[in-house]
Motif scaffolding. Sequence first.
Motif, PDB file in Angstrom:
ATOM      1  N   LYS A  85      78.161  35.236  25.787  1.00 45.64           N
ATOM      2  CA  LYS A  85      77.159  34.892  26.540  1.00 45.64           C
ATOM      3  C   LYS A  85      77.956  35.014  27.992  1.00 45.64           C
ATOM      4  N   PRO A  86      77.442  35.259  29.121  1.00 50.69           N
ATOM      5  CA  PRO A  86      77.965  35.321  30.257  1.00 50.69           C
ATOM      6  C   PRO A  86      78.438  33.546  30.514  1.00 50.69           C
ATOM      7  N   GLU A  87      77.458  32.863  30.176  1.00 46.68           N
ATOM      8  CA  GLU A  87      78.015  31.340  30.312  1.00 46.68           C
ATOM      9  C   GLU A  87      79.128  30.859  29.757  1.00 46.68           C
ATOM     10  N   ASP A  88      79.717  31.805  28.756  1.00 50.49           N
ATOM     11  CA  ASP A  88      80.870  31.364  27.996  1.00 50.49           C
ATOM     12  C   ASP A  88      82.331  31.855  28.790  1.00 50.49           C
ATOM     13  N   THR A  89      81.848  32.416  29.836  1.00 50.32           N
ATOM     14  CA  THR A  89      83.191  32.588  30.678  1.00 50.32           C
ATOM     15  C   THR A  89      83.790  31.314  31.197  1.00 50.32           C
ATOM     16  N   ALA A  90      85.166  31.325  31.155  1.00 49.15           N
ATOM     17  CA  ALA A  90      86.012  30.345  31.356  1.00 49.15           C
ATOM     18  C   ALA A  90      87.509  30.538  31.086  1.00 49.15           C
TER      19      ALA A  90
END
Length: 122
Positions: A85-90
């Motif tokens: 998911k985009p919120e996994d970007t890190a």
Amino acid sequence: QVQLVESGGGLVQAGGSLRLSCAASDRTFSDSAMGWFRQAPGKEREFVAVISANGGIKYYADSVKGRFTISRDKITVYLQMTSLKPEDTAVYSCAAGTRWYAEGHESDFASWGQGTQVTVSA
């Protein structure tokens, strides 16, 4: 301290998969719990997953449970990431624990890798 080098990051579309690897420089790695953490821009580093020295105990953050899988062999720990998911970007970093077992608290880990960037586009 054991040296850790991560690889496998990159750019992927939402719903895609990536496999991160973390190679250790020292065979004493096999006696340590290993963890994955991540830090998104503007946010604090957070726990992702941890695996015990013998691979028998694994814990995951609620946000990745069912999508990510941690595993290990004698010198490498892996993080298989699916349904991204985009919120996994890190930036994802691996860490070697001070003991054979850990529950994911940063204080349980003594050696850290430099990290690998994971970017998930919408």
